[in-house]
Write an enzyme that holds these catalytic residues in place. Sequence first.
Site, PDB file in Angstrom:
ATOM      1  CG  ASP A 113      -0.366  -0.558   2.463  1.00 26.83           C
ATOM      2  OD1 ASP A 113       0.870  -0.643   2.570  1.00 26.83           O
ATOM      3  OD2 ASP A 113      -1.132  -0.909   3.372  1.00 26.83           O
ATOM      4  CD  GLU A 143      -4.146   3.798   6.752  1.00 27.56           C
ATOM      5  OE1 GLU A 143      -5.179   3.645   7.430  1.00 27.56           O
ATOM      6  OE2 GLU A 143      -3.031   3.375   7.092  1.00 27.56           O
TER       7      GLU A 143
END
Length: 376
Positions: A69, A128
């Site tokens: 990520d 997120e």
Amino acid sequence: MLDLIQTRRDLHQIPEIGLEEFKTQAYLLDVIEKLTTGKDFVQIRTWRTGILVYLQGSQPERTIGWRTDIDGLPIVEQTGLPFASQHQGRMHACGHDFHMTIALGCLERALEEQPKNNLLFLFQPAEENEAGGMLMYEDDAFGDWLPDQFYGLHVRPDLKVGQIATNTHTLFAGTCEVKIRFKGKGGHAAFPHEANDALVAASYFVTQVQSVVSRNVNPIEGAVVTFGVFQAGTTNNVITDTAFLHGTIRALTQDMSLLVQKRVKTVAEGVAAAFDMEVEVELKQGGYLPVENNPALARELMDFFDEKDGIELIDIEPAMTGEDFGYLLSKVDGVMFWLGIDSPYALHHPQMSPKEEVLAIGVAAVSSFLKKKAAE
């Protein structure tokens, strides 16, 4: 050879919110293009701010995926580091700068020779905030590059450098955001009989919803219902007409998550009916499903790391934190694991600062595992 520490520090200075990782993507693409120059078995695609790097195998039987990520958090950094965030109100407080650097280091090693099986390196945006993995999958960003097996890691501050932890079942909980708004009738504090107090109804709900976990959830499985926001009223002598609650549901299986979501909604509607008022319930889970490791693949990975010098393997219990890799693992078999970074501050803390010696350890461990999988 890639300078891992400098790469991490460069990335640490440019944290960006999910789907806005423009500088991050540009930096990554620059490094990737330099690493892949002259490698005719490599293809690169982008999807919004994400990047896919595909290594065509020489005799492929499957595609092995590694996911990292790339987004940061809306946090004001307080580390005092000379390479602290240059983006006001943004910070890599969840270690994604480490994740990206390790992925780049593994890519560099994977490029040393053409693999037998295909390899896919995914640099995924928006972990997120928007479940970027789900967005990419639903938009068919992978196409014919979709892996047969997917792997990934997450740094963990309370584990020591050299420790790797995972299990053969669930590693992260599934998470669901909850917003509830009770709508009654406002009035003067002296005449409660002429109003319908939304604050009182919401207060009853907060206490009654605790029974969902204590009476509907198998205690062996576990779940969490937490409300961190309760907003109602503006002054002391006015009965409010609305009350707003904002919370989270967390469970280790999707079936349990759905059960808890259903019960929370039912309790809210029951309280509203009892107080003769309206209620709005919003449940948003999206791509934040439980991270469920494939048992056979997890055992293979654990056995591999258990035999590596310098690695201490830990069979760890699930965590109630969330991770959108759970969505991809609901579509593709795979494994996620924790990598120790030995920081006194937790993930998402403004002073979170991992030990940088982890970078070389992470690259060595992951690249050796990926080379094994690519050669099978």
